[in-house]
Write a protein that holds these residues in place. Structure first.
Motif, PDB file in Angstrom:
ATOM      1  N   UNK A  74      45.250  26.034 -13.308  1.00 16.21           N
ATOM      2  CA  UNK A  74      43.946  26.621 -13.629  1.00 16.21           C
ATOM      3  C   UNK A  74      43.633  26.640 -15.116  1.00 16.21           C
ATOM      4  N   UNK A  75      44.410  25.894 -15.930  1.00 11.76           N
ATOM      5  CA  UNK A  75      44.221  25.864 -17.370  1.00 11.76           C
ATOM      6  C   UNK A  75      44.167  27.298 -17.921  1.00 11.76           C
ATOM      7  N   UNK A  76      45.172  28.113 -17.581  1.00 12.93           N
ATOM      8  CA  UNK A  76      45.092  29.550 -17.851  1.00 12.93           C
ATOM      9  C   UNK A  76      45.367  29.920 -19.308  1.00 12.93           C
ATOM     10  N   UNK A  77      44.805  31.053 -19.725  1.00 11.68           N
ATOM     11  CA  UNK A  77      45.040  31.566 -21.072  1.00 11.68           C
ATOM     12  C   UNK A  77      46.374  32.288 -21.193  1.00 11.68           C
ATOM     13  N   UNK A  78      46.905  32.694 -20.046  1.00 10.65           N
ATOM     14  CA  UNK A  78      48.193  33.393 -20.028  1.00 10.65           C
ATOM     15  C   UNK A  78      49.155  32.613 -19.131  1.00 10.65           C
ATOM     16  N   UNK A  79      50.343  32.338 -19.655  1.00 14.49           N
ATOM     17  CA  UNK A  79      51.334  31.610 -18.866  1.00 14.49           C
ATOM     18  C   UNK A  79      52.618  32.449 -18.784  1.00 14.49           C
ATOM     19  N   UNK A  80      53.047  32.728 -17.552  1.00 13.52           N
ATOM     20  CA  UNK A  80      54.270  33.512 -17.329  1.00 13.52           C
ATOM     21  C   UNK A  80      55.277  32.639 -16.601  1.00 13.52           C
TER      22      UNK A  80
END
Lengths: 309, 241
Positions: A146-152
């Motif tokens: 999802x081209x996320x701003x947060x990656x865990x």
């Protein structure tokens, strides 16, 4: 900007406190290593962040909002919790198509992340045929979907081959450089030291440290200087005259603790000591981590004794 | 929240089903088992209930429908799969509704095909006697067959969610359906009439003499299914994933 905020978070499973009133913040633009021994509460914290487990008390928010309030969460937060989560009878591409559909992510992204993680040749094979490293890559592809701003990422280097480990290191650095918030849990110290800027260390459900990687090491492990010489007497004489604490090792080399090459080099040179080797001994994350957990373990043992009648 | 979470969740759940071969196999087995066993029973002939002799195979087709409902849910209880699903769709009510819809709609469609095929096959094997049942009864039987199979698949899905185990759900449902009903046989007018399968299958008969009629029978089955689904929903919402 999207930061992760954990505030006074507590999770109890029956009588056991897996996470005990932890508070920390993970800002964007850098890689934060999430360290701690097994059972320290790292995975529990990640599950609480993703709304999978419910906290006993406290809050965990992303950009100020709880995860469960996000309508298309994968566009904000990408997570890798368990590389075994993909159904073994489904193809890698179908696995990603399911996730993409659930968050209205265009199919184009599925092929992009497959390419990015090097899985394109295996995309239409069933996950059962994947190696552990490939499953790990598929999990990372899912996190990036999802081209996320947060990656865990929970233990992203698990099962990766040496090329894979170099690749993930570069990937994490790049994600942070792009301004994303990156939180990576690991128990591999040298690995974490190679990509993290900052550390949050958990021990028995509590935050033991929340500090920059360099500061974490420097505060616990004093740098030293390693020297080899053909004239030990002259070396010892030169060092002790200046008040340095020099130790000779059985194999013949010396270490000067709490010292820097910048000071020791000119000193021994001025004294005319013949040198075979002069090098800096930097503290490693592993040494620092063990120093921290030794203190913590000692504290735990003492507490344990006090409880006894 | 203006953006709906249900339609994309349903889309995702449907992809999950169509990308797993065993699921498609279970769906295909519903009409196959129904028609095959109906034909076998029809050859035995002499049944005074023409309608039920055509739909007799539903007793076996429902096993496939149950297997379908069970495996669609139990796939979520493998390592970490549910966590991944709920991380993608954190609203658990929406997620569970999407899951059940993705199970129910295909079974309803396959159930209609099954009903029509059983009807055609039944008419062929039974021959001229087929006229002993009225067209209205045939329509009721066909629609009832589809609804009944859907209810059984959803019952299985709900039970699997409650137990968090496909094996657990199947080991309750299959012996229950295959044995209990057969052991009780044609004994009517007791509490067994209110069991989900016995109640729901009244709709497949031309005549009945229990307390429940075709539609009240299906309603009783629907109550069982609703109870299993409600318990499943409760489990999904309350439990840590």
């Amino acid at each position: 900007m999207t930061s992760i905020d954990v505030h006074d978070l507590t999770k109890e499973y029956g009588p056991r406190r897996a996470v005990d009133r932890i508070t920390f913040r993970v800002p964007p633009g850098r890689v934060t290593g999430f360290l701690g021994p097994n059972g320290a509460g790292k995975s529990t914290t990640l599950r609480l962040l993703l709304g999978l487990d419910r906290p006993t008390s406290g809050t965990a928010t992303l950009a100020g909002r709880p995860y469960v309030s996000l309508a298309r969460p994968l566009r904000h937060v990408g997570a890798l919790l368990d590389a075994q989560a993909a159904h073994s009878s489904r193809t890698g591409r179908d696995h990603l198509l399911v996730l993409a559909a659930s968050n209205r992510i265009p199919v184009r992204r599925v092929d992009e992340v497959l390419e990015e993680t090097g899985l394109t040749p295996a995309a239409r094979r069933r996950v059962r045929t994947y190696s552990l490293g490939m499953r790990q890559r598929l999990g990372i592809a899912a996190a990036l979907l999802g081209d996320p701003g947060v990656v865990l990422l929970d233990e992203p280097a698990n099962g990766l081959d040496p090329e894979g480990i170099v690749w993930i290191r570069g990937l994490l650095r790049r994600l942070a450089a792009e301004g994303r918030t990156v939180l990576v849990s690991s128990h591999l110290m040298n690995e974490t030291a190679s990509f993290a800027d900052h550390l949050v260390v958990l021990g028995r459900g509590r935050v033991l440290a929340d500090t920059a990687l360099r500061d974490f090491i420097d505060a616990r492990v004093h740098p030293g200087v390693r020297i080899r010489t053909t004239d030990p007497a002259a070396l010892e004489n030169a060092l002790t005259r200046q008040g340095h604490d020099a130790v000779r090792h059985p194999d013949g080399h010396w270490t000067v603790r709490h010292a820097r090459v910048d000071d020791i080099g000119p000193l021994v040179s001025a004294a005319g000591v013949p040198l075979l080797e002069l090098s800096a001994e930097e503290g490693t994350l592993e040494q620092a981590y063990l120093a921290l957990t030794a203190v913590d373990a000692e504290f735990a043992a003492r507490q344990h004794e006090e409880v006894r009648p | 929240m203006t953006r709906l979470t249900f339609p994309p969740a349903l889309h995702a759940e449907w992809i999950k089903i169509r990308t797993l071969r065993p699921q498609i196999g279970a769906l295909a087995a519903v009409p196959l088992a129904t028609v095959a066993f109906s034909a076998l029973a029809g050859l035995g002939a002499g049944d005074d209930d023409i309608l039920f002799s055509a739909f007799f195979g539903v007793n076996f087709g429902q096993i496939a429908a149950i297997a379908f409902g069970t495996t669609a849910v139990s796939a979520e209880f493998h390592t970490g799969a549910l966590r991944l699903s709920l991380a993608a769709v954190p609203r658990r009510g929406s997620w569970f509704a999407a899951k059940l819809t993705a199970i129910g709609l295909p079974v309803l469609a396959v159930g209609l095909v099954t009903g029509l095929t059983a009807l055609a096959a039944g008419a062929m094997t039974v021959g001229p006697q087929a006229r002993d049942a009225t067209p209205a009864e045939w329509v009721r039987g066909t629609a009832g067959c589809a609804v009944y199979l859907t209810l059984m698949a959803l019952l299985a899905a709900g039970l699997t969610t409650v137990l968090r185990s496909g094996v657990g759900a199947l080991s309750i449902l299959v012996p229950f359906l295959l044995l209990v009903s057969f052991v009780l046989g044609d004994v009517n007018g007791n509490a067994a009439d209110f069991l989900p399968d016995r109640a729901g299958q009244v709709v497949l008969h031309s005549s009945w003499d229990g307390t429940l009629g075709p539609w009240t029978g299906l309603a009783v089955s629907a109550l069982w299914t609703a109870a299993a689904v409600a318990a499943g929903l409760w489990r999904v919402r309350v439990r840590d994933a």
